[in-house]
Design a protein around this motif. Sequence first.
Motif, short mmCIF file in Angstrom:
data_model
loop_
_atom_site.label_atom_id
_atom_site.label_comp_id
_atom_site.label_asym_id
_atom_site.label_seq_id
_atom_site.Cartn_x
_atom_site.Cartn_y
_atom_site.Cartn_z
N ARG A 121 -5.93 -7.65 12.08
CA ARG A 121 -4.62 -7.16 12.50
C ARG A 121 -3.80 -6.70 11.30
NH1 ARG A 121 -3.83 -8.04 17.73
NH2 ARG A 121 -5.12 -9.60 18.73
N LYS A 122 -3.06 -5.62 11.50
CA LYS A 122 -2.17 -5.08 10.48
C LYS A 122 -0.82 -4.87 11.15
CE LYS A 122 -1.69 -1.01 7.48
NZ LYS A 122 -2.36 0.24 7.06
N ASN A 123 0.21 -5.53 10.61
CA ASN A 123 1.56 -5.46 11.18
C ASN A 123 1.57 -5.77 12.68
OD1 ASN A 123 2.56 -4.73 8.64
ND2 ASN A 123 2.14 -2.57 9.04
N ASN A 151 2.63 -4.12 4.00
CA ASN A 151 1.92 -4.34 5.25
C ASN A 151 1.54 -5.80 5.35
OD1 ASN A 151 1.74 -1.63 6.33
ND2 ASN A 151 0.46 -1.20 4.57
N LEU A 152 1.60 -6.34 6.55
CA LEU A 152 1.26 -7.73 6.79
C LEU A 152 -0.04 -7.78 7.58
CD1 LEU A 152 2.35 -10.61 6.36
CD2 LEU A 152 3.38 -10.43 8.63
N TYR A 153 -1.08 -8.32 6.95
CA TYR A 153 -2.39 -8.45 7.58
C TYR A 153 -2.57 -9.88 8.08
CZ TYR A 153 -3.86 -4.00 5.52
OH TYR A 153 -3.97 -2.68 5.17
N GLU A 159 0.85 -1.18 0.00
CA GLU A 159 0.00 0.00 0.00
C GLU A 159 0.88 1.23 0.00
OE1 GLU A 159 -3.71 -0.65 2.69
OE2 GLU A 159 -1.99 -1.60 3.66
N ASN A 160 0.72 2.10 -0.98
CA ASN A 160 1.53 3.32 -1.07
C ASN A 160 3.02 3.01 -0.94
OD1 ASN A 160 -0.86 4.84 -1.27
ND2 ASN A 160 -1.01 4.92 0.95
N LYS A 203 -9.21 -0.33 -4.42
CA LYS A 203 -9.54 -0.57 -3.01
C LYS A 203 -10.89 0.03 -2.63
CE LYS A 203 -4.75 -0.79 -1.75
NZ LYS A 203 -3.65 -0.20 -1.07
N ARG A 204 -11.74 0.26 -3.59
CA ARG A 204 -13.07 0.81 -3.29
C ARG A 204 -13.95 -0.17 -2.55
NH1 ARG A 204 -14.85 4.30 -8.57
NH2 ARG A 204 -13.11 5.75 -8.44
#
Length: 122
Positions: A71-73, A24-26, A19-20, A93-94
């Motif tokens: 969870r994110k990171n 990121n690890l979900y 992302e950007n 990502k809408r």
Amino acid sequence: MKIKFLTDKAQRKLVQVVENEKRNLYSGYEVKDLLKKCGEFCQAEFCSEDGRIAISGEELFSSEKVFLVDRKNGSRICQEDRYRLIIVGDRSKRRWMKNIEELKIRTSRAFWLAGGYGENYY
């Protein structure tokens, strides 16, 4: 149905999303694992305070990955018993949605018996 009912028996997975320009690890559940018994001939409607989004079984079971994560990171990103819908490969990502609290599942048989757009959910 409340999502907690489905996640009690499912195996948690990790998914990496860029992302950007940041990785990121979900952590959460792949939706097709939660809906194994329904197969491709279903429709899943994800409900939150902000609205609803429906995804066909065909899309859920395709190569595109659809996850419910909390969870994110390593840090919690939602309230307890709520999840974020992420669709890996969805460029805009809408359809990503926060604070999902309920999942409605409709089989194709129920869909057509209800006249196409009735309120018969399983």
